[in-house]
Design a protein around this motif. Structure first.
Motif, PDB file in Angstrom:
ATOM      1  N   VAL A 193      23.183 114.524 -60.618  1.00 50.78           N
ATOM      2  CA  VAL A 193      22.131 114.110 -59.702  1.00 50.78           C
ATOM      3  C   VAL A 193      21.246 115.325 -59.438  1.00 50.78           C
ATOM      4  N   ASN A 203      32.361 115.155 -66.763  1.00 46.73           N
ATOM      5  CA  ASN A 203      33.520 115.245 -65.875  1.00 46.73           C
ATOM      6  C   ASN A 203      34.749 114.502 -66.421  1.00 46.73           C
ATOM      7  N   ASP A 231      38.608 122.564 -56.127  1.00 46.47           N
ATOM      8  CA  ASP A 231      37.887 122.196 -54.910  1.00 46.47           C
ATOM      9  C   ASP A 231      38.874 122.367 -53.749  1.00 46.47           C
ATOM     10  N   ALA A 250      35.493 118.658 -58.440  1.00 49.42           N
ATOM     11  CA  ALA A 250      34.625 119.707 -58.965  1.00 49.42           C
ATOM     12  C   ALA A 250      35.453 120.850 -59.524  1.00 49.42           C
ATOM     13  N   THR A 294      33.742 121.199 -51.658  1.00 52.02           N
ATOM     14  CA  THR A 294      34.580 120.822 -50.512  1.00 52.02           C
ATOM     15  C   THR A 294      35.347 119.531 -50.767  1.00 52.02           C
TER      16      THR A 294
END
Ligand SMILES: Cc1cc2nc3c(=O)[nH]c(=O)nc-3n(C[C@H](O)[C@H](O)[C@H](O)COP(=O)(O)OP(=O)(O)OC[C@H]3O[C@@H](n4cnc5c(N)ncnc54)[C@H](O)[C@@H]3O)c2cc1C
Lengths: 439, 481
Positions: B206, B453, B33, B81, B75
């Motif tokens: 999500v 994750n 990221d 991420a 970002t």
């Protein structure tokens, strides 16, 4: 091995001292919940005592019911097991007040009124105003997620709770969140504790965000022929630049009780800001009201105090908390009133609601448990269309036996709730069976 | 851990060839990221369009025990991420539809890949906006904002993302679709919605978000005040808050940052200023007018060098320009920097600034500061040259010391960026074993197989392991059991 009551009682005494462990008839009668008399009423004096009492109760497989001011004990599935009622009002200290940071950390047993007295000299306050608020403990308010008219501007406990120290069922003292106004370090554990009735842990300390008291606050009352016209005003206020700190809608009964005014519905609007802004917004409110179907009257003397008592439950009355949507508010009010008219014509139904959010508090007297249960079921079916809910915030044992006091919970979400409860309180020490889904 | 051909084929069967990135070059794009320090490319990237596809991907990965990393716009500033142990990345970029705008109830439901600013653009003409405004709002996704519980300059008044999320659709690590919250308030049961916001993709993915929309403020006033001493600026901040004013934003820049910005962007901040305060008020016109005057007066009283008030939107943009370009401007001072996000109680700002200078001197590193002064959320940029291992070590040491100082003053490790891989190791500064263990067990309820994750948010620590139980209090000896 068999549990020896006498020796458990002595163990409680060795933790908290004799005067804080009661097992005499008078004390136990006073601590009775849902008709079940506990074996002990214990009033810990410190976090350490609380933690050790829970550890002991957990080992002894006892059922523990936490209690603050005792204002919300007729809530949830009726309890069938109560061994210890834990009176938390002994934990009533302000631990840390930082006016410059607008934060305060208190023990959970402090009353909202006592906290307010501590904050008001600095012109600050905790922006939570649930009915009966001043006497209620902060722990109780957070654990039941109680709120009042001001939530339209300031939100509810979940928006104001920054950090929490709680004691898990096995006595382990745990901290979640932070003591500053902004933090994303780890999971938002404080939110999980809001409205959880202490079933994941008993709240011992809470850190809260405070707000400055507005310099000036003034309120107005607009009167209408019916809730639909009142809702139309609400919509116009919400869609304007006005920033109300209360926007509360009342049905005719609630209005009559809280003021001398008689009308089909009323909306009370408060605006808090600097003097010029309050005056200016007041003018605009008048303009909106004048061009709507209502008439604006000066707020009757002592109105909000009267509202508070009008909406506080009388002995033997029932309180329903209904959540619908803002644009369905008038329809929901109509449906509730109609349902009572049909099912329980003698009932008196007072109703007030945070109009911009679509939530309603319904105080019912003169209806039997069976009648209120029937209305609850009907209204649930109606608000289910928009994912709304009807919770019995206060009701007789009979009522809470004849209809689920919480209503349905989405099955997958409920499965997760079960998983959490099984993880953190597998022996069901804390408020057993009382919460949603009989958790 | 390369994925088998059969697995990739199944994956392609779900998202189609156009929705699967398999090539080395293609996957490299997803290896980090915006915290480019941490790198780890996924073994494949799936770009689903619908919730059902996400469910199928999760079920497939679960069957094969393959780790999953959700990703929005990438970002993030925390090593979130990215895929430290490989596995399948689920990118939400193709799930970017607005599903519903419901103005009468002031909310909207969107897919997670929608860009933050796109939502405000969709409702602005009708006088509404979506309040969370991370500086990355032109590019970051709403799903990413929810997952990191993002803040922004204006969260001082409006609150962070969690205060604006009404409902979520989440595909959990167990592959179940769960609907948490919704348009109607006060759902009975645990506030799983509140727990899921900020869970950084460790509970699940999500797939839809219902957010609150706010009515745009009638008036906005932006004030720029400069000071010769950072203490004076800090005192002005405290005095503004003490006066009962809650500005929409209250930002501060220090001397080094002012220099970098002046050289870089020509924002024209006063040259001899040691601190610049940006104060923005919004609300009903009369309130903004009165409070703006008062805030300006407070700044003068605290010895401001200069107080500028923007007369219109153009001037307002000019005052904000420097602040918005701060991170880019420091590029002129050093090739790279470590960015911190710790918070201290607002009243501790002068103390932490003194400490910060001492730390910088001790470790011989330059530290530039731009931060959300109103809520005590620091963003020190610790400058270093990445070609010098020694400089990096010193920057890291300064970073660590600064974090500890913030925690000692009663603060928190991260105020808005989140934890990710970067700050997981720092959580034990703030939480004890019982606290970490509680969070670990909470996570397991959503992700029983630990595929979501992995390595993010919680540290590798005994308390975050299976079977660990924190020490219990002593109970009196006796014969009750
Ligand atoms: C120039 C710049 C300015 C910034 N300013 C701010 C600021 O002011 N405030 C602030 O808070 N942050 C700021 N950030 C950080 C970043 O923009 C935010 O954290 C943002 O919320 C990340 O969104 P994203 O879509 O890029 O998410 P990503 O970076 O793609 O992902 C972030 C995390 O969320 C998870 N995730 C993403 N989507 C989902 C999903 N659908 N379901 C589950 N998990 C998901 C990922 O796994 C990861 O852990 C800034 C970043 C930059 C580069």
């Amino acid at each position: 091995m068999a549990v020896s009551a006498r020796s458990i009682g002595e163990a409680f005494v060795s933790i908290a001292g004799r005067d804080r462990v009661r097992d005499d008839t008078a004390a136990l009668a006073a601590a009775t919940v849902d008709g079940v008399q506990p074996r002990w009423a214990v009033r810990p004096a410190s976090l350490e005592q609380l933690s050790r009492i829970l550890a002991l109760a957990c080992d002894g497989r006892l059922a523990v019911v936490p209690r603050g001011a005792g204002s919300s004990q007729e809530l949830g599935h009726p309890l069938s097991r109560v061994d210890v009622v834990l009176d938390l009002t002994g934990l009533d200290q302000v631990i840390e007040y930082n006016p410059d940071d607008l934060t305060v950390t208190v023990q959970a047993g402090i009353s909202s009124g006592a906290l307010a007295a501590r904050l008001s000299p600095r012109r600050q306050w905790l922006a939570l105003d649930p009915p009966g608020g001043a006497a209620r403990t902060l722990g109780g308010i957070v654990a039941t997620n109680a709120s009042g008219p001001r939530r339209v501007r300031y939100g509810t406990a979940r928006d104001l709770l920054l950090g929490v120290r709680f004691v898990q069922a096995d006595g382990v003292v745990t901290w979640g969140g932070s003591k500053v106004v902004k933090s994303v370090s780890g999971y938002d554990v404080p939110k999980l504790m809001v409205g959880a009735l202490g079933t994941l842990g008993i709240l011992a300390e809470v850190t809260l965000r405070l707000h400055p008291l507005p310099e000036v606050e003034r309120s107005w009352l607009a009167l209408f022929e019916n809730p639909r016209a009142a809702q139309a005003l609400v919509e116009r206020v919400v869609d304007s630049a006005l920033q109300p700190s209360r926007l509360e809608l009342f049905n005719a009964r609630a209005l009559a009780q809280a003021s001398a005014e008689s009308a089909g519905a009323g909306v009370a609007v408060s605006i808090g800001s600097v003097d010029e802004a309050v005056r200016e917004q007041g003018e605009r409110l008048k303009a909106i009201a004048e061009s709507s179907a209502g008439r604006l009257v000066p707020l009757p003397e002592g109105f909000w105090g009267e509202v508070e008592s009008a909406m506080a439950p009388l002995e033997s009355s029932t309180v329903l908390h209904v959540a619908s949507l803002a644009d369905r508010l008038a329809g929901t009010i109509g449906a509730i009133e109609d349902a009572f008219r049909i099912v329980a014509p003698r009932a008196e139904v007072r109703l007030s609601g945070c109009a911009a959010l679509g939530t309603l508090r319904v105080v019912v007297s003169g209806a039997t448990a069976a009648e209120t249960a029937a209305v609850t079921t009907r209204v649930r079916a109606l608000v289910a269309e928009v994912g709304g809910s009807v919770v019995i915030a206060r009701g007789s044992i009979e009522l809470r036996r004849s209809v689920d006091p919480w209503g349905p919970v989405e099955p997958h979400a409920l499965a997760l709730m079960h998983a959490l409860r099984d993880e953190f309180d597998p022996g069901r020490v804390l408020n057993p069976g009382r919460y949603v889904g009989g958790l | 851990m390369p994925l088998s051909g059969a697995f990739l084929q199944e994956l392609e069967g779900i998202v189609g060839a156009g929705g699967l990135v398999r090539t080395f070059e293609g996957r490299l794009v997803y290896e980090c990221d915006m915290h480019t320090f941490y790198k780890g490319a996924p073994d494949a990237v799936a770009l689903p369009r619908r919730t059902e596809e996400v469910v199928e991907i999760v079920s497939l990965c679960r069957r094969e025990r393959i780790p999953i990393v959700p990703r929005g716009s990438g970002t993030g500033l925390i090593g979130g991420a990215m895929a430290p142990v490989g596995g399948v990345m689920i990118g939400t970029n193709r799930m970017d539809a607005v599903l519903e705008i419901d103005l009468p109830n002031r909310c909207a439901t969107v897919q997670p890949g929608l860009i933050n600013l796109s939502l405000t653009r969709a409702v602005a003409s009708r006088g509404y906006f979506f309040a969370p405004d991370p500086s990355s709002q032109m590019v970051s996704s709403i799903g990413g904002n929810v997952a990191t519980n993002a803040g922004g300059p204006h969260c001082l008044k409006y609150g962070i993302t969690t205060n604006h999320v009404l409902g979520l659709e989440l595909v959990t690590g167990a592959g179940e679709v769960v609907r948490l919250g919704g348009k109607a308030a006060d759902r009975p049961g645990y506030d799983l919605l509140g727990a899921a916001v900020g869970s950084e993709g460790t509970f699940g993915i999500v797939t839809a978000v219902t957010v609150r929309l706010l009515h745009a403020a009638e008036a906005v006033k932006t004030i720029l005040a400069s000071f010769t001493a950072i203490e004076d600026a800090s005192e002005a901040v405290s005095a503004i808050i003490a006066a009962g004013i809650v500005p929409a934003a209250l930002e501060m820049l220090d001397k080094l940052m002012i220099r970098a910005i002046n050289e870089g962007t020509g924002a024209g901040y006063p040259k001899d200023a040691a601190a610049v305060l940006l104060i923005e008020l919004d609300g009903p016109a009369a309130e903004v007018e009165a409070q703006g005057e008062r805030a300006a007066r407070i700044c003068w009283e605290r010895g401001a060098l200069e107080v500028r008030v923007a007369a219109d939107a153009t001037e307002r943009a000019l005052l904000w320009k420097g602040r918005k370009e701060a991170a880019g401007a420091v590029g002129r001072l050093a090739p790279t920097y470590l960015l911190q996000d710790a918070v201290v109680p607002r009243s501790k700002l002068p103390a932490i600034m003194r400490e910060l200078i001492a730390i910088g001197t001790r470790h011989r590193v330059q530290i530039a500061n731009v931060f959300h002064a109103g809520d005590g959320n620091l963003h020190p940029l610790i400058l270093y040259d990445d070609r010098s291992p020694d400089q990096l070590e010193r920057a890291k040491a300064a970073n660590e010391e600064l974090l500890r100082a913030c925690i000692e003053m009663g603060g928190t490790v991260t105020g808005e960026h989140g934890v990710g891989l970067d700050k997981a190791k720092n959580l034990p500064l703030q939480y004890g074993e019982a606290d970490l263990n509680f969070m670990y067990r909470l996570r397991r309820a959503f992700d029983p197989d630990s595929i979501m994750n992995p390595g993010k948010l919680l540290p590798s620590h005994p308390a975050c392991g299976e079977g660990f139980r924190p020490a219990r209090p002593r109970v009196p000896d006796g014969a009750w059991i």
